[in-house]
Design a protein around this motif. Structure first.
Motif, PDB file in Angstrom:
ATOM      1  N   VAL A  11       0.811  -1.226   0.000  1.00  0.00           N
ATOM      2  CA  VAL A  11       0.000   0.000   0.000  1.00  0.00           C
ATOM      3  C   VAL A  11       0.845   1.278   0.000  1.00  0.00           C
ATOM      4  N   PRO A  12       1.870   1.421   0.830  1.00  0.00           N
ATOM      5  CA  PRO A  12       2.651   2.668   0.776  1.00  0.00           C
ATOM      6  C   PRO A  12       3.261   2.922  -0.605  1.00  0.00           C
ATOM      7  N   ARG A  13       3.730   1.876  -1.248  1.00  0.00           N
ATOM      8  CA  ARG A  13       4.326   2.032  -2.586  1.00  0.00           C
ATOM      9  C   ARG A  13       3.258   2.404  -3.616  1.00  0.00           C
ATOM     10  N   GLU A  16       2.543   5.974  -3.140  1.00  0.00           N
ATOM     11  CA  GLU A  16       3.680   6.744  -3.649  1.00  0.00           C
ATOM     12  C   GLU A  16       3.621   6.843  -5.178  1.00  0.00           C
ATOM     13  N   LEU A  17       3.326   5.736  -5.844  1.00  0.00           N
ATOM     14  CA  LEU A  17       3.201   5.753  -7.297  1.00  0.00           C
ATOM     15  C   LEU A  17       2.072   6.673  -7.741  1.00  0.00           C
ATOM     16  N   HIS A  18       0.963   6.631  -7.019  1.00  0.00           N
ATOM     17  CA  HIS A  18      -0.158   7.510  -7.359  1.00  0.00           C
ATOM     18  C   HIS A  18       0.267   8.970  -7.269  1.00  0.00           C
ATOM     19  N   VAL A  19       0.919   9.351  -6.180  1.00  0.00           N
ATOM     20  CA  VAL A  19       1.367  10.740  -5.994  1.00  0.00           C
ATOM     21  C   VAL A  19       2.353  11.145  -7.088  1.00  0.00           C
ATOM     22  N   ASP A  20       3.287  10.254  -7.414  1.00  0.00           N
ATOM     23  CA  ASP A  20       4.332  10.580  -8.385  1.00  0.00           C
ATOM     24  C   ASP A  20       3.849  10.559  -9.831  1.00  0.00           C
ATOM     25  N   ARG A  21       2.928   9.660 -10.147  1.00  0.00           N
ATOM     26  CA  ARG A  21       2.572   9.425 -11.557  1.00  0.00           C
ATOM     27  C   ARG A  21       1.184   9.902 -11.962  1.00  0.00           C
ATOM     28  N   ILE A  22       0.275  10.006 -11.016  1.00  0.00           N
ATOM     29  CA  ILE A  22      -1.091  10.442 -11.324  1.00  0.00           C
ATOM     30  C   ILE A  22      -1.295  11.761 -10.581  1.00  0.00           C
ATOM     31  N   ARG A  36      -2.929   6.375   1.077  1.00  0.00           N
ATOM     32  CA  ARG A  36      -2.579   5.122   1.779  1.00  0.00           C
ATOM     33  C   ARG A  36      -3.818   4.514   2.424  1.00  0.00           C
ATOM     34  N   ARG A  37      -4.651   5.333   3.040  1.00  0.00           N
ATOM     35  CA  ARG A  37      -5.887   4.826   3.671  1.00  0.00           C
ATOM     36  C   ARG A  37      -6.841   4.283   2.613  1.00  0.00           C
ATOM     37  N   LEU A  38      -6.969   4.999   1.511  1.00  0.00           N
ATOM     38  CA  LEU A  38      -7.879   4.576   0.448  1.00  0.00           C
ATOM     39  C   LEU A  38      -7.440   3.238  -0.153  1.00  0.00           C
ATOM     40  N   TYR A  39      -6.162   3.123  -0.499  1.00  0.00           N
ATOM     41  CA  TYR A  39      -5.681   1.876  -1.103  1.00  0.00           C
ATOM     42  C   TYR A  39      -5.643   0.735  -0.091  1.00  0.00           C
ATOM     43  N   VAL A  69       7.321  -3.004  -6.241  1.00  0.00           N
ATOM     44  CA  VAL A  69       6.120  -2.672  -6.993  1.00  0.00           C
ATOM     45  C   VAL A  69       6.466  -1.515  -7.925  1.00  0.00           C
ATOM     46  N   VAL A  70       6.211  -1.715  -9.236  1.00  0.00           N
ATOM     47  CA  VAL A  70       6.553  -0.694 -10.226  1.00  0.00           C
ATOM     48  C   VAL A  70       5.327  -0.108 -10.917  1.00  0.00           C
ATOM     49  N   GLY A  71       4.167  -0.692 -10.684  1.00  0.00           N
ATOM     50  CA  GLY A  71       2.935  -0.178 -11.272  1.00  0.00           C
ATOM     51  C   GLY A  71       1.735  -0.793 -10.581  1.00  0.00           C
ATOM     52  N   PHE A  72       0.575  -0.215 -10.821  1.00  0.00           N
ATOM     53  CA  PHE A  72      -0.639  -0.740 -10.202  1.00  0.00           C
ATOM     54  C   PHE A  72      -1.870  -0.334 -10.996  1.00  0.00           C
ATOM     55  N   VAL A  73      -2.942  -1.036 -10.745  1.00  0.00           N
ATOM     56  CA  VAL A  73      -4.262  -0.667 -11.232  1.00  0.00           C
ATOM     57  C   VAL A  73      -5.242  -0.982 -10.105  1.00  0.00           C
ATOM     58  N   ALA A  74      -6.206  -0.109  -9.923  1.00  0.00           N
ATOM     59  CA  ALA A  74      -7.209  -0.314  -8.874  1.00  0.00           C
ATOM     60  C   ALA A  74      -8.588  -0.092  -9.471  1.00  0.00           C
ATOM     61  N   GLY A  75      -9.538  -0.803  -8.936  1.00  0.00           N
ATOM     62  CA  GLY A  75     -10.908  -0.650  -9.399  1.00  0.00           C
ATOM     63  C   GLY A  75     -11.867  -1.178  -8.351  1.00  0.00           C
TER      64      GLY A  75
END
Length: 102
Positions: A11-13, A16-22, A36-39, A69-75
């Motif tokens: 979750v922290p990573r 972090e990816l969300h903040v940096d990339r989105i 972090r709470r949401l994810y 972790v280098v990427g993610f998708v959430a739904g």
């Protein structure tokens, strides 16, 4: 590279990816503590999912707990239920950590 369901230690990573990339959109304005709470809730929820792309271990063998972790998708399967659960379980704290950014 493997794709797998996210676990709590990821979750922290993911945040972090969300903040940096989105960096556009409403969620990006709420900050890393909120994300972090949401994810975390998405990982725990029966109504949502988070998948991560993770690097393989340095030995090239089976994935280890130390994979990066280098990427993610959430739904969400049911977005209304997911957000309702998030608000009931995390809303007070999430609101408090997001308040300075609102």
């Amino acid at each position: 590279m493997i794709v797998r369901g996210a676990r709590a230690p990821d979750v922290p990573r993911v945040a972090e990816l969300h903040v940096d990339r989105i960096n556009e959109g409403f969620l990006a304005t709420l900050g890393p503590a909120f994300l972090r709470r949401l994810y975390r809730r998405a990982v725990l929820s029966a109504h949502a999912f988070v998948l991560v792309a993770a690097s393989r271990s340095a030995t090239g063998g089976a994935p280890s707990g130390d994979d990066r972790v280098v990427g993610f998708v959430a739904g969400a399967h049911d977005l209304a239920r997911f957000y309702r659960s998030f608000l009931l379980r995390d809303g007070l704290v999430a609101g408090a950590v997001a308040a300075p950014r609102l």
